[in-house]
Enzyme design. Structure first.
Site, short mmCIF file in Angstrom:
data_model
loop_
_atom_site.label_atom_id
_atom_site.label_comp_id
_atom_site.label_asym_id
_atom_site.label_seq_id
_atom_site.Cartn_x
_atom_site.Cartn_y
_atom_site.Cartn_z
N GLY A 165 0.81 -1.22 0.00
CA GLY A 165 0.00 0.00 0.00
C GLY A 165 0.84 1.26 0.00
N TYR B 149 -10.48 0.66 6.19
CA TYR B 149 -9.75 1.84 5.72
C TYR B 149 -10.75 2.90 5.23
CZ TYR B 149 -5.72 -1.31 5.97
OH TYR B 149 -4.75 -2.19 6.40
N ARG C 49 -10.89 -2.87 -4.69
CA ARG C 49 -10.96 -3.98 -3.73
C ARG C 49 -12.13 -3.75 -2.77
NH1 ARG C 49 -6.45 -7.49 -0.53
NH2 ARG C 49 -7.43 -9.37 -1.34
N LYS D 117 -3.08 -26.85 12.11
CA LYS D 117 -1.70 -26.63 11.63
C LYS D 117 -1.32 -27.69 10.61
CE LYS D 117 0.42 -23.82 15.17
NZ LYS D 117 1.56 -23.62 16.07
P1 NAP Z 1 7.87 -21.02 26.02
O1 NAP Z 1 7.13 -20.13 25.13
O2 NAP Z 1 9.15 -20.57 26.60
O3 NAP Z 1 6.88 -21.42 27.21
C1 NAP Z 1 7.27 -22.24 28.25
C2 NAP Z 1 6.18 -22.23 29.32
O4 NAP Z 1 6.60 -23.01 30.40
C3 NAP Z 1 5.88 -20.86 29.86
O5 NAP Z 1 4.47 -20.74 29.98
C4 NAP Z 1 6.56 -20.84 31.21
O6 NAP Z 1 5.73 -20.03 32.01
C5 NAP Z 1 6.58 -22.30 31.62
N1 NAP Z 1 7.76 -22.69 32.37
C6 NAP Z 1 9.04 -22.41 32.11
N2 NAP Z 1 9.85 -22.98 33.02
C7 NAP Z 1 9.08 -23.64 33.88
C8 NAP Z 1 9.33 -24.42 35.03
N3 NAP Z 1 10.57 -24.62 35.47
N4 NAP Z 1 8.27 -24.94 35.68
C9 NAP Z 1 7.03 -24.73 35.25
N5 NAP Z 1 6.71 -24.00 34.15
C10 NAP Z 1 7.73 -23.46 33.49
O7 NAP Z 1 8.18 -22.38 25.33
P2 NAP Z 1 7.27 -23.29 24.42
O8 NAP Z 1 5.83 -23.20 24.72
O9 NAP Z 1 7.91 -24.62 24.52
O10 NAP Z 1 7.46 -22.72 22.99
C11 NAP Z 1 8.73 -22.65 22.42
C12 NAP Z 1 8.73 -21.77 21.20
O11 NAP Z 1 8.03 -22.42 20.17
C13 NAP Z 1 8.03 -20.44 21.40
O12 NAP Z 1 8.94 -19.45 21.80
C14 NAP Z 1 7.51 -20.16 20.04
O13 NAP Z 1 8.43 -19.40 19.31
C15 NAP Z 1 7.39 -21.49 19.38
N6 NAP Z 1 5.98 -21.86 19.21
C16 NAP Z 1 5.08 -20.90 18.91
C17 NAP Z 1 3.76 -21.26 18.73
C18 NAP Z 1 2.73 -20.22 18.40
O14 NAP Z 1 3.03 -19.05 18.31
N7 NAP Z 1 1.51 -20.59 18.20
C19 NAP Z 1 3.38 -22.56 18.86
C20 NAP Z 1 4.32 -23.51 19.20
C21 NAP Z 1 5.63 -23.14 19.37
P3 NAP Z 1 6.01 -19.70 33.51
O15 NAP Z 1 7.52 -19.66 33.64
O16 NAP Z 1 5.33 -18.39 33.75
O17 NAP Z 1 5.36 -20.79 34.26
#
Ligand code: NAP
Ligand code: SF4
Length: 678
Positions: free
Chosen positions: A63, A170, A218, A425
């Site tokens: 755009g 828009y 559009r 997905k």
């Molecule tokens: P993450 O985003 O780092 O989340 C990890 C989760 O575990 C957090 O909620 C964290 O929250 C918790 N956690 C961490 N350490 C912990 C502990 N010692 N005990 C208990 N809870 C704990 O990791 P992820 O979910 O594995 O995802 C990894 C990456 O994959 C993401 O950064 C993303 O880029 C990608 N991904 C994205 C999507 C999406 O956008 N839809 C989908 C899948 C994967 P607390 O520490 O607050 O408890």
């Protein structure tokens, strides 16, 4: 050309009367952020030229604002600005003289994000930053004149046409809808008066550019707004715009503030094309459809059904600039298919970063990330066939290096194998297919089911070793986590471990959200099933309800799920800007109880006990049959030290490099950039 027999509709030219399009695929408009970058024109010239060489019939630019108040980064309102655009039009026409390129004129109106923004009435958008300034009659006349001037300058700059965006919330669309147009003068009130601005813009643009220039308008064929346009209004608008001089009508779905996902991964392919088909029956000019059309076979079936004359693909052209040529030569299995994740394109644009593509980091970086033939062929071992290893290995091999790719699992894909099992997905399977084929095409020697050891790598005579060994689930050390009811997300998604009817998901990051979506889903209850998906999100026949909106009817959840995190912030706050709301809304509809600001006390036969409250003083037992750990990851990098000790040149990429914020976008980009440099 094999494609013309497999895809006869895609590869039939379209006669526009004054000119001809060589096929029915156009690259839709996609703002890239290059429009306002200092070296943006040179970069856009190469970005578009690469897509022109890739076989597309017509290109629409991102755009461009017709004046300052229109609020987009790039503007075209002076002869000096038109001269800059010549770089783009010359590059595209030099790449292929048959390819047409049109400039999109975008006036964002109330969404302009500046205090100077303008609209028919001072009605603030739910997603806008400022209440817009109400235009007076002279102000409206100025806006129309600016559209016409912008179109004339686009013609001077060598464009073949313009696209005027009259949808999405828009400026033009806010004149159409009663709740954003409260005027009682000749620009508001009755439908004819609300439509007048759109029609005047097209008339004056046509008058400014003469009869031969392409003018695309559009329209929101279904705006998905509460109180949006009725179907007869949509039809009469399209007919009026056609009579005012539009060459082509392009259909679009929803305003940005609509409560329905229309372009995300979980939207079924070509979900709204049939609405375009219904509108097309009322018109005499060619009609474009769009949204979630990402492969040539989908485009062919849309065209063959008579739903449209042209198919717009915007993000798929970022993912694979050669998509059309590959379709033409029967190489569909080599297409890098857009998975509609928005992570590197729209999410970047909304964060005011240059757009790119998660799957193709060269997109919008064509002038600086080049995969040139290697000056000296090297022997390279790549360890790990997840996204980082696959992208690195295939780019290395495409440059002429000899590459061995080792993968301990029986199939390639790493975290993407699990992602592809999440409902909504399914597109991720295309990426696995792409890389399987890319490995073959580039000649990477793939060793599946083979865990590379430091000793074997050291004895292999490699010039370089790339470690893309990924991650292992992080151990959260919750008391009682050895209980048999506890699983990791890998057990559930990869190995199909059974899960009870009441589940606590520990960790609410991207994977926690994905696992919760997996657990509430009953296989077969939606996904590729379009009618069920439309019911789930409350989309109906636009002839039955204004905007095509109905009451959502999500299917009952297969399980009772709790989604938990220790942080006090809103769960899902870190998900993508353009897709996070969809994941949150889907889990809310499935009655997933999301709890934040807690501590884990322990797991036993009764379930999971958590502590809540300011000082975690309140104990609550979640009576669940299963606990699934989604608590992030730790890097797997135990090969680094022994390989370095053996004197090998070691590079660490992807999750093995940084596990925090592990994501495929960084992994692929790191793999490609390393491979380009070696
Ligand atoms: P993450 O985003 O780092 O989340 C990890 C989760 O575990 C957090 O909620 C964290 O929250 C918790 N956690 C961490 N350490 C912990 C502990 N010692 N005990 C208990 N809870 C704990 O990791 P992820 O979910 O594995 O995802 C990894 C990456 O994959 C993401 O950064 C993303 O880029 C990608 N991904 C994205 C999507 C999406 O956008 N839809 C989908 C899948 C994967 P607390 O520490 O607050 O408890
Ligand atoms: Fe498609 Fe995702 Fe690439 Fe955007 S980042 S073009 S949505 S694959």
């Amino acid at each position: 050309m094999i494609g013309s027999t497999r895809y006869p509709h895609v590869f039939s030219p379209l006669d526009l009367g004054t000119t001809r399009l060589k096929n029915r695929i156009l690259m839709g408009s996609m703002h890239t952020g290059l429009e306002e970058a200092p070296d943006g024109f040179a970069r856009m010239a190469e970005y578009f030229a690469e897509r022109a060489r890739g076989g597309v019939g017509m290109i629409i630019t991102g755009g461009i604002a017709p004046n300052l108040e229109a609020g987009v980064g790039g503007k075209l309102s002076t002869a000096a600005e038109a001269a800059q655009h010549r770089l783009i039009t010359s590059a595209v026409h030099a790449a292929d003289a048959e390819v047409k390129i049109c400039l999109q004129i975008l006036h964002t109106g109330a969404l302009a994000g500046t205090p100077a923004c303008v609209a028919p009435s001072a009605v603030k958008s739910r997603i806008g930053r400022y209440t817009p300034n109400e235009l007076d009659h002279a102000g409206i006349e100025k806006q129309i004149a600016d559209f016409a001037q912008c179109a004339a300058l686009a013609q001077d700059a060598g464009y073949d046409g313009v696209e005027i965006i009259g949808s999405a919330g828009y400026l033009i669309s806010t004149f159409l809808v009663e709740k954003t147009n409260l005027r009682t003068d000749c620009w508001g009130g009755s439908w004819d008066k609300r439509m007048r601005f759109a029609v005047e813009v097209v008339k004056r643009v046509r008058a400014a550019v003469g009869p031969r220039f392409i003018v695309i308008f559009r329209i929101a064929a279904m705006d998905m707004l509460d109180g949006g346009l009725a179907w007869d209004e949509v039809v009469s608008l399209a007919q009026a715009v056609q009579a005012a001089g539009a060459t082509i009508i392009s259909t679009h779905f929803c305003w940005h503030e609509a409560p329905v996902p229309t372009i995300a991964t979980m939207v079924p392919r070509a979900a709204f094309a049939q609405v375009t088909g219904r509108l097309r029956k009322h018109l005499g000019v060619p009609v474009i459809t769009s949204n979630r059309i990402n492969m040539p076979a989908v485009a062919e079936s849309v065209l063959a059904r008579g739903d449209a004359d042209l198919v717009s693909m915007a993000r798929p052209m970022l993912a694979d600039p050669e998509l059309v040529n590959k379709a033409a030569h029967g190489r569909d299995d080599e297409i890098n298919t857009c998975i509609a994740c928005n992570q590197a394109c729209l999410d970047h644009v909304f964060a005011r970063r240059t757009a790119s593509c998660l799957l193709n980091p060269r997109a919008c970086h064509e002038t600086e990330l080049e995969y040139l033939p290697a000056a000296r062929t090297k022997r390279v071992a790549v360890v790990g066939a997840g996204m980082a290893g696959l992208s690195c290995a295939t780019v290395l091999a495409s440059r002429g290096h000899q590459v061995d790719l080792f993968e301990a699992a029986a199939e390639l894909g790493g975290q993407f194998v699990m992602a592809s099992r999440i409902p909504g997905k399914e597109e991720f399977r295309e990426t696995l297919r792409y890389f399987r084929r890319r490995v073959e095409v580039t000649g990477v020697r793939l060793h599946l089911g083979q865990r590379a050891t430091a000793a074997a790598l050291a004895a292999g005579g490699y010039d370089e070793v790339v470690l893309a060994t990924g991650v292992v689930p992080r151990d959260p050390r919750i008391p009682g986590q050895e209980h048999p009811m506890v699983r990791s997300y890998v057990d559930v998604l990869l190995h199909g471990a059974p899960v009870g009817k009441r589940v606590a998901v520990v960790g609410a990051g991207g994977i926690g959200f994905d696992v919760a979506a997996f657990l509430v889903h009953t296989p077969g209850d939606h996904g590729p099933d379009l009618p069920a998906w439309l019911r789930t999100w409350g989309v109906t026949d636009p002839a039955l309800a204004r905007g095509g909106l109905a009451t959502p009817q999500p299917p009952p959840a297969a399980r009772q799920v709790y989604l938990l995190q220790r942080k006090a912030s809103r769960p899902g706050a870190g998900l993508g800007k353009t897709t996070g709301w969809i994941h949150r809304a889907a889990l809310k509809a499935a009655k997933v109880e999301q709890l934040a600001g807690l501590a884990y006390e322990g797991i036993d036969d009764r379930g999971l006990t958590i502590r809540l409250g300011k000082d975690r003083e309140k104990s609550r037992l979640l009576e669940v049959d299963s606990v699934v750990l989604c608590t992030g990851q730790a890097s797997q990098r135990e090969l680094v030290a022994p390989l370095q000790a053996a004197g090998l040149m070691v590079h660490v990429i992807g999750g093995a490099d940084v596990a925090v914020e592990l994501d495929a976008k960084r992994a692929i980009e790191q793999g490609c950039r390393l491979a380009a440099a070696l």
